[in-house]
Design an enzyme around this catalytic site. Structure first.
Site, PDB file in Angstrom:
ATOM      1  N   HIS A  19      44.370  46.112  41.089  1.00 35.99           N
ATOM      2  CA  HIS A  19      43.020  45.555  41.248  1.00 35.99           C
ATOM      3  C   HIS A  19      42.580  44.925  39.930  1.00 35.99           C
ATOM      4  CE1 HIS A  19      43.460  48.610  44.375  1.00 35.99           C
ATOM      5  NE2 HIS A  19      42.582  47.921  45.088  1.00 35.99           N
TER       6      HIS A  19
ATOM      7  N   ASP B  31      43.760  42.836  43.910  1.00 39.43           N
ATOM      8  CA  ASP B  31      42.721  42.823  44.945  1.00 39.43           C
ATOM      9  C   ASP B  31      41.317  42.909  44.351  1.00 39.43           C
ATOM     10  OD1 ASP B  31      44.916  43.011  46.556  1.00 39.43           O
ATOM     11  OD2 ASP B  31      44.177  44.716  47.724  1.00 39.43           O
TER      12      ASP B  31
HETATM   13 NI    NI Z   1      40.272  46.035  48.230  1.00 41.39          NI
END
Ligand code: NI
Length: 504
Positions: free
Chosen positions: A460, A317
């Site tokens: 991430h 992400d």
């Molecule tokens: Ni996010």
């Protein structure tokens, strides 16, 4: 934090007014929000005739109050202050700064402010006089993805009274995007008008201040209010002393820019602060090779059958960002496809990375334009957040029916906007919390501990430690017999728009 003696060189009358207005005598007369009732002085527009008998009972949009509390630097993960004190005759300096090597745009913005202040001080140095420079750097907001740092500078040269100026700069610690307070406001005239009215009603000299002097230090509180702060919060501001004007939460949104609304929405949330990013291990890597990569379709879903195989989907992400290219190299080396939930403004900033991840066969999902908590922003803003990102992706030849709500925060309103637009909401059931631990071993351990057939793993690609952890995670998952797939491969083609999926 610091409780400096109030307004030591402010003329007595003004000092008393400031004390009355700011509550710097240590009593909090208002309880909750710290707003002091200064009384509303009715005034008729033209000054002729008696004021109207019954003034409307509408409260003013802004009133003089107390400055919101600043944060203890020690409470902000990853924040380290450095202090330099020099005491030469006629030149005394105390400079506290916040080096942020892992957050370059904010670091540069803060250094620019301090450098300009030092220059201004040195230009005014007067021989045979008391010259003193004090620079304080203080965190004022650290929640979710947002970090706000205030730089308050007091300059005393040539025997003149000190002047204190304070500026607050905000940054998205995920993307690095940085905004001085002035950029958080879309309607400075309205905000300045409210400020001027409030100080005039309170009888304060600040009504004489110009716009540029009053919009440099804006603060956001959990109740949604915005406070315009003038002075360093320690009573040193000249010529009128410190003042804080609190703007009612009901009208704040109307004067803010998109960035301002995003910072405010973070301030109103309870998301734990992500932490200050660590310094990158190497200088920023050069831009990826410029030759255009034609978008290729992802591997057909029928190549893997997750009803038979032990499938697992890694998801990344908040990118693309400075470490995404390295991650793509790692995934390519292991012939692994993953799913990237991109933030629209990052996709717009790194179109070559988006093209490359599509060319490599990875799946792409929409992770909104600016990463707000969607339940907080209302359906119109949810739609805008999605559509802006979809438009950037469409320009790059990418369409997607997958989205991931930031923070995994969703509700029925959000779901209905998703349903209208044909998006399935993809959450996760294995959370590495890599944004918090920033540790290769912990991220790896959590990914592997949670692994199971059908899992969706949250990571991430904006953190170097995550990218460093991936090769080891891939090796271990392969060794354990997993097939690494994209989210469309894992969940199949028949996802219901608006529905939430966290695993197969
Ligand atoms: Ni996010």
């Amino acid at each position: 934090m610091r409780n400096a003696p109030a307004a030591r060189s402010v003329p007595l009358v003004l000092a008393l007014l400031v004390l009355a207005a700011c509550g710097t005598d240590g009593t909090d007369r208002s309880g909750g929000a710290g707003v002091v009732d200064v009384g509303v002085v009715g005034f008729s527009g033209d000054g002729s005739g008696p004021p109207d008998a019954a003034p409307p009972a509408v409260p003013p949009p802004a009133a003089v109050g107390a400055p919101p509390p600043v944060l203890d630097p020690a409470s902000v993960a990853g924040l380290v202050l450095t202090r330099q004190d020099t005491r030469a005759p006629e030149d005394e300096r105390h400079v506290t700064t916040v080096p942020l090597p892992g957050l370059d745009p904010l670091d540069r913005a803060l250094r620019g402010i301090v450098d300009a202040d030092v220059e201004r001080y040195e230009a005014g140095l007067a021989a045979g006089q008391w010259n003193q420079l004090t620079v304080d750097s203080t965190p004022v907001l650290a929640v979710g993805d947002v970090l706000g740092i205030r730089v308050a500078t007091s300059v005393r040269t040539g025997g003149l009274p000190p002047t204190t100026t304070a500026r607050t700069v905000y940054a998205d610690v995920g993307t690095g995007e940085t905004w001085p307070s002035t950029e958080l406001v879309a309607d400075p005239a309205a905000l300045f008008g409210w400020f001027s009215d409030a100080v005039r009603r309170a009888g304060l000299g600040h009504a004489l201040l110009g716009r540029s002097a009053v919009l440099a230090d804006l603060r956001f509180a959990p109740d949604g209010s915005l406070t315009v702060v003038v002075g360093g919060g320690d009573g040193r501001a000249e010529p009128f002393g410190d003042v804080a004007v609190r703007v009612d939460p009901l009208v704040v949104d109307g004067v803010l820019s998109a960035a301002g609304r995003w910072v405010r929405s973070a301030a109103m949330g309870a998301a734990p602060f992500r932490g200050v990013p660590a310094a990158p291990p190497a200088p920023p890597e050069p831009a990826p090779p410029p030759e255009p990569v034609p978008p290729a379709p992802s591997a057909p879903a029928d190549e893997v059958d997750c009803a038979v195989l032990r499938c697992i989907a890694l998801t990344f992400d908040d990118g693309p960002g400075p470490y995404t290219a390295e991650l793509l190299d790692e995934l390519r080396a292991e012939d692994v496809r993953a799913t990237f939930f991109v933030v629209g403004r990052n996709a717009a900033a790194h179109p070559d990375l988006v093209r490359q991840l599509v060319a490599d066969g990875h799946a792409v999902g929409n992770h909104t334009w600016s990463h707000p908590r969607l339940p907080d922003v209302g359906p119109a803003a949810v739609a805008t957040e999605l559509d802006r990102t979809a438009a950037v992706l469409a320009d790059l030849g990418v369409t997607t029916s997958l989205m991931r709500p930031p923070y995994g925060a969703t509700d029925a309103t959000v779901a209905s906007v998703m349903a209208d637009r044909g998006y399935a909401q993809v959450l996760w059931d294995v959370d590495t919390r890599d944004w918090s631990n920033r540790d290769v071993a912990i991220t790896t351990e959590r990914a592997l501990a949670g692994a199971h057939g059908g899992a969706i793993v949250l990571m991430h690609d904006i953190h170097p430690t995550t990218v460093q952890a991936v090769p080891g995670i891939l090796d271990a998952l392969h060794a354990a017999g997993y097939t690494l797939v994209t989210v469309p491969e894992l969940l199949g083609p028949d996802l219901r728009a608006g529905a939430v999926y966290a695993h197969r």
